[in-house]
Design a protein around this motif. Sequence first.
Motif, PDB file in Angstrom:
ATOM      1  N   LEU A 255      37.286  56.665 -27.707  1.00 26.68           N
ATOM      2  CA  LEU A 255      37.756  57.888 -27.055  1.00 26.68           C
ATOM      3  C   LEU A 255      39.281  57.948 -27.040  1.00 26.68           C
ATOM      4  O   LEU A 255      39.877  59.014 -27.256  1.00 26.68           O
ATOM      5  N   ALA A 256      39.909  56.804 -26.798  1.00 29.57           N
ATOM      6  CA  ALA A 256      41.377  56.760 -26.795  1.00 29.57           C
ATOM      7  C   ALA A 256      41.941  56.981 -28.192  1.00 29.57           C
ATOM      8  O   ALA A 256      42.913  57.717 -28.382  1.00 29.57           O
ATOM      9  N   ASP A 257      41.311  56.360 -29.186  1.00 30.68           N
ATOM     10  CA  ASP A 257      41.799  56.493 -30.557  1.00 30.68           C
ATOM     11  C   ASP A 257      41.669  57.928 -31.070  1.00 30.68           C
ATOM     12  O   ASP A 257      42.530  58.412 -31.819  1.00 30.68           O
ATOM     13  N   MET A 258      40.615  58.612 -30.685  1.00 31.21           N
ATOM     14  CA  MET A 258      40.385  59.976 -31.153  1.00 31.21           C
ATOM     15  C   MET A 258      41.463  60.936 -30.662  1.00 31.21           C
ATOM     16  O   MET A 258      41.702  61.986 -31.264  1.00 31.21           O
ATOM     17  N   THR A 259      42.125  60.595 -29.575  1.00 29.46           N
ATOM     18  CA  THR A 259      43.130  61.496 -28.986  1.00 29.46           C
ATOM     19  C   THR A 259      44.534  60.895 -29.016  1.00 29.46           C
ATOM     20  O   THR A 259      45.410  61.341 -28.275  1.00 29.46           O
TER      21      THR A 259
END
Length: 336
Positions: A255-259
């Motif tokens: 989730l962090a990497d996607m944003t």
Amino acid sequence: MFSIAWPWLLLLLPLPFLFKQKQVAKNSGGHLQLPGIGNTEQQVSTSQHKPSRKAYWLMWLCLLCALIRPQWLGEPIELPSEGRDVMLAVDLSGSMQIEDMIVDGKTVDRLTLIKHVIGDFIERRNGDRLGLILFADHAYLQAPLTQDRRSVAKFLADSEIGLVGKQTAIGESIALAVRRFDMVNDSNRVLILLTDGSNNAGNIEPEVAARIAAKRNVTIYTVGVGAEVLERRSIFGTERVNPSLDLDEDQLQSLADMTNGHYFRARNSEELAQIYQKIDELEPVSRDQLTYRPKSELFYWPLFFALLVSVFISVRSQFNTLARQNVKATTPSGGR
């Protein structure tokens, strides 16, 4: 400077006089009033009550002065014109009550650790706008984006485990944050999501919500809370267990990497505090210059004087009653 919040209430000033005139007209009843012995008692009674009427008028004036809300306005204070918009999403699921965290040398549950560290984080966010989302079975907005850090900290401190359920709706909390960010312009749009589990509730998957967040330029910083080792005593002795088996670190990292965000593993207060530095690295966004003037309410002063006048009227009334009783007691009864 001095100010009045509701000056139009001064129109009520003649209200008692109007009632008095109506009462006098009603009591007169068309009778002819003649001077003489028959009016002596009434004249004496009227003369005795004249000072009381002045006191009643004074009390009414004081009450009216309190009703109009007098205020003292301080000097204008300029609010910071640069800052970040940070939304906090805090997990209140049942697992947050596991006591595997250490704060000031004491073993506490996970939510207590979050309150301790994030409370200090909120205090340091001068110029930033903060919001608070609480989630479990569903996500709820507890505080919209605001510069009132004290209120946000109070809402966080008052939150309790199980307040909004026992499960974990991570995707729904992300979607709610994105929806709130859509209402503001020129924003950093930072979401800090703190959880100790994996998504098992809500009506939207975390990955779907994260893709929407990425399109809306929302950066998600995920924080996985929970120790890796917890010692428990049993009849067979002390055993070491992992209390964070339910924590889905791969999902939080994704989730962090996607944003273009960052994932933090918070096994203790020191690791959780690392988020300070990462948020401080973000470039603050310029906003329109705003000012406000602190207000000090002054209504309690005229209200206090009204109370004093009412006490004076009450004491004087009791004194007159006792005086009349003494006069009657000392006056000999007439006879033929």
